[in-house]
Design a protein around this motif. Sequence first.
Motif, PDB file in Angstrom:
ATOM      1  N   LEU A  90      43.755  35.630  44.983  1.00  0.00           N
ATOM      2  CA  LEU A  90      43.037  34.455  44.473  1.00  0.00           C
ATOM      3  C   LEU A  90      42.152  33.838  45.558  1.00  0.00           C
ATOM      4  CD1 LEU A  90      45.801  32.878  42.207  1.00  0.00           C
ATOM      5  CD2 LEU A  90      43.740  34.100  41.469  1.00  0.00           C
ATOM      6  N   ASP A  91      42.586  33.905  46.803  1.00  0.00           N
ATOM      7  CA  ASP A  91      41.730  33.418  47.894  1.00  0.00           C
ATOM      8  C   ASP A  91      40.429  34.226  47.951  1.00  0.00           C
ATOM      9  OD1 ASP A  91      43.542  31.443  48.578  1.00  0.00           O
ATOM     10  OD2 ASP A  91      44.518  32.619  50.144  1.00  0.00           O
ATOM     11  N   TRP A  92      40.529  35.551  47.809  1.00  0.00           N
ATOM     12  CA  TRP A  92      39.309  36.375  47.752  1.00  0.00           C
ATOM     13  C   TRP A  92      38.456  35.973  46.546  1.00  0.00           C
ATOM     14  CZ3 TRP A  92      37.147  39.373  51.285  1.00  0.00           C
ATOM     15  CH2 TRP A  92      37.925  40.005  52.260  1.00  0.00           C
ATOM     16  N   ALA A  93      39.104  35.783  45.409  1.00  0.00           N
ATOM     17  CA  ALA A  93      38.357  35.461  44.181  1.00  0.00           C
ATOM     18  C   ALA A  93      37.687  34.087  44.282  1.00  0.00           C
ATOM     19  CB  ALA A  93      39.284  35.516  42.969  1.00  0.00           C
ATOM     20  N   SER A  94      38.239  33.218  45.132  1.00  0.00           N
ATOM     21  CA  SER A  94      37.718  31.839  45.210  1.00  0.00           C
ATOM     22  C   SER A  94      36.415  31.736  45.986  1.00  0.00           C
ATOM     23  CB  SER A  94      38.757  30.915  45.856  1.00  0.00           C
ATOM     24  OG  SER A  94      38.854  31.163  47.246  1.00  0.00           O
ATOM     25  N   ARG A  95      36.027  32.819  46.668  1.00  0.00           N
ATOM     26  CA  ARG A  95      34.803  32.811  47.482  1.00  0.00           C
ATOM     27  C   ARG A  95      33.733  33.669  46.844  1.00  0.00           C
ATOM     28  NH1 ARG A  95      35.206  28.637  51.290  1.00  0.00           N
ATOM     29  NH2 ARG A  95      37.168  27.950  50.468  1.00  0.00           N
ATOM     30  N   PRO A  96      32.445  33.410  46.943  1.00  0.00           N
ATOM     31  CA  PRO A  96      31.897  32.234  47.617  1.00  0.00           C
ATOM     32  C   PRO A  96      32.169  30.964  46.806  1.00  0.00           C
ATOM     33  CG  PRO A  96      30.167  33.455  46.505  1.00  0.00           C
ATOM     34  CD  PRO A  96      31.406  34.258  46.363  1.00  0.00           C
ATOM     35  N   TYR A  97      32.356  29.866  47.501  1.00  0.00           N
ATOM     36  CA  TYR A  97      32.634  28.584  46.860  1.00  0.00           C
ATOM     37  C   TYR A  97      31.364  27.725  46.871  1.00  0.00           C
ATOM     38  CZ  TYR A  97      35.212  24.465  45.493  1.00  0.00           C
ATOM     39  OH  TYR A  97      35.660  23.386  44.797  1.00  0.00           O
ATOM     40  N   PRO A  98      30.985  27.051  45.800  1.00  0.00           N
ATOM     41  CA  PRO A  98      31.703  26.921  44.535  1.00  0.00           C
ATOM     42  C   PRO A  98      31.317  27.971  43.487  1.00  0.00           C
ATOM     43  CG  PRO A  98      29.879  25.388  44.549  1.00  0.00           C
ATOM     44  CD  PRO A  98      29.810  26.156  45.847  1.00  0.00           C
ATOM     45  N   GLY A  99      30.411  28.877  43.784  1.00  0.00           N
ATOM     46  CA  GLY A  99      29.945  29.787  42.729  1.00  0.00           C
ATOM     47  C   GLY A  99      30.824  31.006  42.551  1.00  0.00           C
ATOM     48  N   ASN A 100      32.145  30.818  42.587  1.00  0.00           N
ATOM     49  CA  ASN A 100      33.049  31.978  42.504  1.00  0.00           C
ATOM     50  C   ASN A 100      33.254  32.441  41.056  1.00  0.00           C
ATOM     51  OD1 ASN A 100      35.365  30.618  41.256  1.00  0.00           O
ATOM     52  ND2 ASN A 100      35.474  29.475  43.167  1.00  0.00           N
ATOM     53  N   CYS A 101      33.873  33.613  40.933  1.00  0.00           N
ATOM     54  CA  CYS A 101      34.010  34.246  39.617  1.00  0.00           C
ATOM     55  C   CYS A 101      35.008  33.530  38.696  1.00  0.00           C
ATOM     56  CB  CYS A 101      34.419  35.716  39.793  1.00  0.00           C
ATOM     57  SG  CYS A 101      35.932  35.931  40.760  1.00  0.00           S
ATOM     58  N   VAL A 102      35.805  32.658  39.271  1.00  0.00           N
ATOM     59  CA  VAL A 102      36.825  31.974  38.464  1.00  0.00           C
ATOM     60  C   VAL A 102      36.313  30.645  37.899  1.00  0.00           C
ATOM     61  CG1 VAL A 102      39.147  30.943  38.561  1.00  0.00           C
ATOM     62  CG2 VAL A 102      38.686  33.054  39.781  1.00  0.00           C
ATOM     63  N   ARG A 103      35.298  30.110  38.540  1.00  0.00           N
ATOM     64  CA  ARG A 103      34.787  28.773  38.183  1.00  0.00           C
ATOM     65  C   ARG A 103      34.432  28.673  36.704  1.00  0.00           C
ATOM     66  NH1 ARG A 103      34.357  24.899  41.371  1.00  0.00           N
ATOM     67  NH2 ARG A 103      33.118  23.070  40.939  1.00  0.00           N
ATOM     68  N   TYR A 104      34.904  27.632  36.060  1.00  0.00           N
ATOM     69  CA  TYR A 104      34.687  27.311  34.635  1.00  0.00           C
ATOM     70  C   TYR A 104      35.378  28.293  33.689  1.00  0.00           C
ATOM     71  CZ  TYR A 104      31.004  24.410  36.661  1.00  0.00           C
ATOM     72  OH  TYR A 104      30.318  23.506  37.436  1.00  0.00           O
ATOM     73  N   ARG A 105      36.107  29.277  34.251  1.00  0.00           N
ATOM     74  CA  ARG A 105      36.750  30.262  33.374  1.00  0.00           C
ATOM     75  C   ARG A 105      38.088  29.687  32.883  1.00  0.00           C
ATOM     76  NH1 ARG A 105      34.258  34.788  32.997  1.00  0.00           N
ATOM     77  NH2 ARG A 105      33.122  34.319  34.895  1.00  0.00           N
ATOM     78  N   PRO A 106      38.347  29.767  31.580  1.00  0.00           N
ATOM     79  CA  PRO A 106      39.645  29.307  31.094  1.00  0.00           C
ATOM     80  C   PRO A 106      40.768  30.176  31.667  1.00  0.00           C
ATOM     81  CG  PRO A 106      38.084  29.579  29.286  1.00  0.00           C
ATOM     82  CD  PRO A 106      37.458  30.191  30.497  1.00  0.00           C
ATOM     83  N   ALA A 107      41.870  29.541  32.042  1.00  0.00           N
ATOM     84  CA  ALA A 107      42.980  30.292  32.635  1.00  0.00           C
ATOM     85  C   ALA A 107      44.299  29.706  32.155  1.00  0.00           C
ATOM     86  CB  ALA A 107      42.896  30.221  34.156  1.00  0.00           C
ATOM     87  N   ALA A 108      45.251  30.583  31.887  1.00  0.00           N
ATOM     88  CA  ALA A 108      46.594  30.145  31.518  1.00  0.00           C
ATOM     89  C   ALA A 108      47.598  30.866  32.412  1.00  0.00           C
ATOM     90  CB  ALA A 108      46.876  30.435  30.048  1.00  0.00           C
ATOM     91  N   VAL A 109      48.734  30.203  32.598  1.00  0.00           N
ATOM     92  CA  VAL A 109      49.747  30.694  33.528  1.00  0.00           C
ATOM     93  C   VAL A 109      51.084  30.843  32.808  1.00  0.00           C
ATOM     94  CG1 VAL A 109      51.088  29.983  35.554  1.00  0.00           C
ATOM     95  CG2 VAL A 109      48.600  29.708  35.557  1.00  0.00           C
ATOM     96  N   MET A 110      51.789  31.933  33.120  1.00  0.00           N
ATOM     97  CA  MET A 110      53.151  32.124  32.626  1.00  0.00           C
ATOM     98  C   MET A 110      53.996  32.584  33.815  1.00  0.00           C
ATOM     99  SD  MET A 110      52.368  34.720  29.472  1.00  0.00           S
ATOM    100  CE  MET A 110      51.993  36.246  30.345  1.00  0.00           C
ATOM    101  N   GLY A 111      55.295  32.655  33.616  1.00  0.00           N
ATOM    102  CA  GLY A 111      56.128  33.133  34.716  1.00  0.00           C
ATOM    103  C   GLY A 111      57.440  33.696  34.229  1.00  0.00           C
ATOM    104  N   ALA A 112      57.891  34.748  34.911  1.00  0.00           N
ATOM    105  CA  ALA A 112      59.189  35.347  34.604  1.00  0.00           C
ATOM    106  C   ALA A 112      59.986  35.464  35.891  1.00  0.00           C
ATOM    107  CB  ALA A 112      58.984  36.729  33.979  1.00  0.00           C
ATOM    108  N   SER A 113      61.252  35.094  35.814  1.00  0.00           N
ATOM    109  CA  SER A 113      62.113  35.239  36.993  1.00  0.00           C
ATOM    110  C   SER A 113      63.493  35.693  36.558  1.00  0.00           C
ATOM    111  CB  SER A 113      62.217  33.920  37.757  1.00  0.00           C
ATOM    112  OG  SER A 113      62.982  33.001  37.015  1.00  0.00           O
ATOM    113  N   ARG A 114      64.203  36.279  37.501  1.00  0.00           N
ATOM    114  CA  ARG A 114      65.556  36.755  37.224  1.00  0.00           C
ATOM    115  C   ARG A 114      66.513  35.578  37.064  1.00  0.00           C
ATOM    116  NH1 ARG A 114      67.431  42.003  37.550  1.00  0.00           N
ATOM    117  NH2 ARG A 114      69.677  41.812  37.679  1.00  0.00           N
ATOM    118  N   GLY A 115      66.251  34.498  37.759  1.00  0.00           N
ATOM    119  CA  GLY A 115      67.062  33.288  37.630  1.00  0.00           C
ATOM    120  C   GLY A 115      66.746  32.586  36.315  1.00  0.00           C
ATOM    121  N   GLN A 116      67.411  31.455  36.106  1.00  0.00           N
ATOM    122  CA  GLN A 116      67.305  30.840  34.772  1.00  0.00           C
ATOM    123  C   GLN A 116      66.058  29.974  34.558  1.00  0.00           C
ATOM    124  OE1 GLN A 116      70.289  27.773  33.992  1.00  0.00           O
ATOM    125  NE2 GLN A 116      70.834  27.824  36.171  1.00  0.00           N
TER     126      GLN A 116
END
Length: 184
Positions: A90-116
């Motif tokens: 994500l640090d690579w994707a964040s550059r060049p700033y502010p015109g990076n490839c992630v800017r204004y892109r909708p993003a959602a996050v999920m997570g899975a872990s062995r713990g509860q």
Amino acid sequence: MRILGISGSLRRDSTNTRLLTAAARELPEGVEMEVFDGLAEVPPYDEDADADGASAAVTRLREAIAGADALLISTPEYNFSIPGQLKNALDWASRPYPGNCVRYRPAAVMGASRGQFGAVWAQAELRKVLGAMGARVIDAELPLGRSHEGFAEDGRVRDPELREQLRALVGRLVEEARPARTAA
Ligand SMILES: Cc1cc2nc3c(=O)[nH]c(=O)nc-3n(C[C@H](O)[C@H](O)[C@H](O)COP(=O)(O)O)c2cc1C
């Protein structure tokens, strides 16, 4: 419409990668998901290397993000935080700033872990990082705890309530991406 899935785990039998596959099955008609498979190849972030011209692995990552209408990232939790290789990418994707490839892109996050707890701290940190990069982050979490037991034989999430939550999350992501798609 195309969603790019990124799993924060490099493990062969990663439950986060499986969660992305399960999410792909809950997508509305006409929406496709590709799961990025080049995370392991991304080198450690180095500003000098970035200035000299990004490597093929980094270019591939940036182009995959730039070519997607939205991002769906599933992260494990390593020591209460984001796995290093995911943060590094994500640090690579964040550059060049502010015109990076992630800017204004909708993003959602999920997570899975062995713990509860289903990687809730890592998810919170990941939403923060994506926000810092300029993504339009969906303010919701999807925690799959005890993830090694979390999938039915057909690959779907076993818990019907969580499966519904997963469908709602990808639905929100698609809705968020639609106006940009229409305008493009
Ligand atoms: C270095 C390391 C640190 C971990 N730290 C946490 C943690 O802080 N919280 C947690 O719930 N699980 C932790 N775990 C366990 C992960 O939840 C587990 O490895 C999980 O299955 C990883 O996701 P995956 O199946 O997609 O590889 C850790 C695992 C590793 C390897």
